[in-house]
Each structure stands twice: as C-alpha cells, then as structure tokens.
Design a protein around this motif. Structure first.
Motif, PDB file in Angstrom:
ATOM      1  N   LEU A   1       0.723  -1.275   0.055  1.00  0.00           N
ATOM      2  CA  LEU A   1      -0.076  -0.014  -0.007  1.00  0.00           C
ATOM      3  C   LEU A   1       0.747   1.244  -0.097  1.00  0.00           C
ATOM      4  O   LEU A   1       0.556   2.199  -0.860  1.00  0.00           O
ATOM      5  N   LEU A   2       1.796   1.540   0.750  1.00  0.00           N
ATOM      6  CA  LEU A   2       2.745   2.329   0.735  1.00  0.00           C
ATOM      7  C   LEU A   2       3.574   2.716  -0.408  1.00  0.00           C
ATOM      8  O   LEU A   2       3.817   3.747  -0.891  1.00  0.00           O
ATOM      9  N   ALA A   3       3.830   1.430  -1.024  1.00  0.00           N
ATOM     10  CA  ALA A   3       4.940   1.540  -2.017  1.00  0.00           C
ATOM     11  C   ALA A   3       3.880   2.076  -3.508  1.00  0.00           C
ATOM     12  O   ALA A   3       4.379   2.958  -4.233  1.00  0.00           O
ATOM     13  N   VAL A   4       2.607   1.508  -3.541  1.00  0.00           N
ATOM     14  CA  VAL A   4       1.582   2.184  -4.519  1.00  0.00           C
ATOM     15  C   VAL A   4       1.547   3.716  -4.329  1.00  0.00           C
ATOM     16  O   VAL A   4       1.457   4.356  -5.187  1.00  0.00           O
ATOM     17  N   ALA A   5       1.094   4.082  -3.034  1.00  0.00           N
ATOM     18  CA  ALA A   5       0.947   5.327  -2.898  1.00  0.00           C
ATOM     19  C   ALA A   5       2.249   6.279  -3.447  1.00  0.00           C
ATOM     20  O   ALA A   5       1.993   7.526  -3.790  1.00  0.00           O
ATOM     21  N   GLY A   6       3.422   5.703  -2.800  1.00  0.00           N
ATOM     22  CA  GLY A   6       4.807   6.453  -3.161  1.00  0.00           C
ATOM     23  C   GLY A   6       4.903   6.726  -4.496  1.00  0.00           C
ATOM     24  O   GLY A   6       5.202   7.579  -5.017  1.00  0.00           O
ATOM     25  N   VAL A   7       4.674   5.643  -5.453  1.00  0.00           N
ATOM     26  CA  VAL A   7       4.902   5.799  -6.835  1.00  0.00           C
ATOM     27  C   VAL A   7       3.816   6.659  -7.456  1.00  0.00           C
ATOM     28  O   VAL A   7       4.008   7.638  -8.236  1.00  0.00           O
ATOM     29  N   ALA A   8       2.341   6.826  -6.635  1.00  0.00           N
ATOM     30  CA  ALA A   8       1.448   7.641  -7.325  1.00  0.00           C
ATOM     31  C   ALA A   8       2.036   9.277  -7.079  1.00  0.00           C
ATOM     32  O   ALA A   8       1.587   9.923  -8.045  1.00  0.00           O
ATOM     33  N   HIS A   9       2.611   9.246  -6.121  1.00  0.00           N
ATOM     34  CA  HIS A   9       3.043  10.597  -5.690  1.00  0.00           C
ATOM     35  C   HIS A   9       4.037  11.416  -7.007  1.00  0.00           C
ATOM     36  O   HIS A   9       3.977  12.422  -7.360  1.00  0.00           O
ATOM     37  N   PHE A  10       4.832  10.348  -7.634  1.00  0.00           N
ATOM     38  CA  PHE A  10       5.387  10.640  -8.639  1.00  0.00           C
ATOM     39  C   PHE A  10       4.953  10.501 -10.010  1.00  0.00           C
ATOM     40  O   PHE A  10       4.958  11.293 -10.672  1.00  0.00           O
ATOM     41  N   ALA A  11       4.129   9.697 -10.114  1.00  0.00           N
ATOM     42  CA  ALA A  11       3.348   9.477 -11.439  1.00  0.00           C
ATOM     43  C   ALA A  11       2.158  10.240 -11.859  1.00  0.00           C
ATOM     44  O   ALA A  11       1.986  10.850 -13.002  1.00  0.00           O
ATOM     45  N   ALA A  12       1.588  10.766 -10.634  1.00  0.00           N
ATOM     46  CA  ALA A  12       0.463  11.810 -10.823  1.00  0.00           C
ATOM     47  C   ALA A  12       0.455  12.752  -9.756  1.00  0.00           C
ATOM     48  O   ALA A  12      -0.439  13.109  -8.752  1.00  0.00           O
ATOM     49  N   PRO A  13       1.518  13.739  -9.868  1.00  0.00           N
ATOM     50  CA  PRO A  13       1.811  14.692  -8.703  1.00  0.00           C
ATOM     51  C   PRO A  13       0.688  15.831  -8.339  1.00  0.00           C
ATOM     52  O   PRO A  13       0.678  16.150  -7.232  1.00  0.00           O
ATOM     53  N   ARG A  14       0.088  16.079  -9.560  1.00  0.00           N
ATOM     54  CA  ARG A  14      -0.813  17.162  -9.501  1.00  0.00           C
ATOM     55  C   ARG A  14      -1.985  17.098  -8.351  1.00  0.00           C
ATOM     56  O   ARG A  14      -2.282  18.009  -7.565  1.00  0.00           O
ATOM     57  N   GLN A  15      -2.392  15.745  -8.417  1.00  0.00           N
ATOM     58  CA  GLN A  15      -3.814  15.551  -7.416  1.00  0.00           C
ATOM     59  C   GLN A  15      -3.025  15.543  -5.894  1.00  0.00           C
ATOM     60  O   GLN A  15      -3.843  15.931  -5.178  1.00  0.00           O
ATOM     61  N   PHE A  16      -1.752  15.383  -5.782  1.00  0.00           N
ATOM     62  CA  PHE A  16      -1.499  15.432  -4.299  1.00  0.00           C
ATOM     63  C   PHE A  16      -0.895  16.937  -4.090  1.00  0.00           C
ATOM     64  O   PHE A  16      -0.920  17.391  -2.961  1.00  0.00           O
ATOM     65  N   ASP A  17      -0.362  17.680  -5.055  1.00  0.00           N
ATOM     66  CA  ASP A  17      -0.159  19.121  -4.815  1.00  0.00           C
ATOM     67  C   ASP A  17      -1.135  19.955  -4.319  1.00  0.00           C
ATOM     68  O   ASP A  17      -0.874  20.740  -3.475  1.00  0.00           O
ATOM     69  N   ALA A  18      -2.451  19.534  -4.979  1.00  0.00           N
ATOM     70  CA  ALA A  18      -3.636  20.037  -4.726  1.00  0.00           C
ATOM     71  C   ALA A  18      -4.092  20.159  -3.006  1.00  0.00           C
ATOM     72  O   ALA A  18      -4.793  20.979  -2.788  1.00  0.00           O
ATOM     73  N   ILE A  19      -3.528  18.984  -2.569  1.00  0.00           N
ATOM     74  CA  ILE A  19      -3.915  18.822  -0.832  1.00  0.00           C
ATOM     75  C   ILE A  19      -3.129  19.175  -0.035  1.00  0.00           C
ATOM     76  O   ILE A  19      -3.209  18.894   1.302  1.00  0.00           O
ATOM     77  N   VAL A  20      -1.751  19.689  -0.535  1.00  0.00           N
ATOM     78  CA  VAL A  20      -0.745  20.109   0.439  1.00  0.00           C
ATOM     79  C   VAL A  20      -1.462  21.482   1.103  1.00  0.00           C
ATOM     80  O   VAL A  20      -1.787  22.514   0.420  1.00  0.00           O
ATOM     81  N   PRO A  21      -1.473  21.480   2.404  1.00  0.00           N
ATOM     82  CA  PRO A  21      -2.005  22.482   3.094  1.00  0.00           C
ATOM     83  C   PRO A  21      -1.183  23.799   2.853  1.00  0.00           C
ATOM     84  O   PRO A  21       0.143  23.899   2.777  1.00  0.00           O
ATOM     85  N   THR A  22      -1.888  24.914   2.453  1.00  0.00           N
ATOM     86  CA  THR A  22      -1.305  25.952   1.963  1.00  0.00           C
ATOM     87  C   THR A  22      -0.398  26.599   3.109  1.00  0.00           C
ATOM     88  O   THR A  22       0.597  27.410   2.729  1.00  0.00           O
ATOM     89  N   ARG A  23      -0.595  26.212   4.425  1.00  0.00           N
ATOM     90  CA  ARG A  23       0.102  26.953   5.200  1.00  0.00           C
ATOM     91  C   ARG A  23       1.588  26.341   5.583  1.00  0.00           C
ATOM     92  O   ARG A  23       2.604  26.691   6.242  1.00  0.00           O
ATOM     93  N   LEU A  24       2.099  25.337   4.632  1.00  0.00           N
ATOM     94  CA  LEU A  24       3.325  24.666   4.705  1.00  0.00           C
ATOM     95  C   LEU A  24       4.277  25.370   3.748  1.00  0.00           C
ATOM     96  O   LEU A  24       3.787  25.728   2.760  1.00  0.00           O
ATOM     97  N   PRO A  25       5.394  25.778   4.324  1.00  0.00           N
ATOM     98  CA  PRO A  25       6.341  26.614   3.400  1.00  0.00           C
ATOM     99  C   PRO A  25       6.865  25.668   2.301  1.00  0.00           C
ATOM    100  O   PRO A  25       6.612  24.685   2.338  1.00  0.00           O
ATOM    101  N   GLY A  26       7.111  26.538   1.162  1.00  0.00           N
ATOM    102  CA  GLY A  26       7.811  25.830   0.208  1.00  0.00           C
ATOM    103  C   GLY A  26       6.544  25.707  -0.827  1.00  0.00           C
ATOM    104  O   GLY A  26       5.594  25.802  -0.882  1.00  0.00           O
TER     105      GLY A  26
END
Length: 126
Positions: free
Chosen positions: A14-39
């Motif tokens: 499960l962790l491996a699939v989720a990790g790969v997904a972050h690189f394969a389809a990063p836009r969907q994850f970018d969208a949920i990064v809380p705006t308060r986080l720096p960078g």
C-alpha cells in the motif's frame, strides 16, 4: 505464507503504490498540500512520496520492520492535515469527490492502528 507475514507485506505494498502515485500523478497530491506549509507543494508531494517508498521498503524487510512500522504510524498521523485540506477543498466540488474526501478522513485511524500492530508484533524479535 503465514498471516503474520502477509500483513506487513500488504502495508508495504500500500505504501509503495501510494509512493509511486506521488511521482506518477503529482498534481492531485499538490492540490491537497496545506497552504500553510512553507515551500512548493510539489516539493512536499515528492518528499512524501519518497518517504512512503522508504517506509514500504522498511516495513517489507523483517530487520527494519518494527522501526519502519512505527515511523509509518507517525507518517499517517502527519499526513492527516492534507486529508483534512482535501475534505475542505472538496466542499465546492462534485458530490462524488466530496464523499471520497470525507470517507478518507476516518481511514487514517485503521492505517495508524495497522502500522502500530505490525510494530508491536515485531517487538522482541531479532
């Protein structure tokens, strides 16, 4: 394969699939990064994907399983704000997305408990 060996390997998968997904389809994850986080959101997306891949490897290996499972439990707690952000953002979206985002929130609890259970089952083993 005994059930006690399947559980860590399933979590590692499960962790491996989720990790790969972050690189394969990063836009969907970018969208949920809380705006308060720096960078950059992309940096957080790739960073969390790399952490998931490292945790997957650690949980899969019997030698590092206990420590990696503890770290995975902490990671699941740590990413909870992103799931909250997704739920908040989904209020303006389609009902299907809203339902999925809200359903994801309580999912963190069994993930934390699963990782903790794997860590506990490995304690005292060498």
């Amino acid at each position: 394969m005994p059930r006690s060996e399947r559980s860590p390997l399933l979590l590692a998968g499960l962790l491996a699939v989720a990790g790969v997904a972050h690189f394969a389809a990063p836009r969907q994850f970018d969208a949920i990064v809380p705006t308060r986080l720096p960078g950059s959101p992309r940096a957080w997306t790739y960073g969390s994907g790399a952490v998931e891949l490292a945790l997957a490897a650690g949980v899969a290996a019997p030698r590092t399983r206990t420590a990696a499972a503890r770290a995975a439990a902490a990671f699941f707690v740590g990413v909870f704000p992103a799931n909250v952000q997704m739920a908040v953002d989904s209020r303006r979206g389609p009902a299907r997305r809203r339902t999925a985002a809200l359903a994801r929130l309580p999912l963190q609890v069994p993930l934390v408990l699963w990782a903790r259970g794997i860590a506990r089952s490995g304690e005292g083993q060498s």
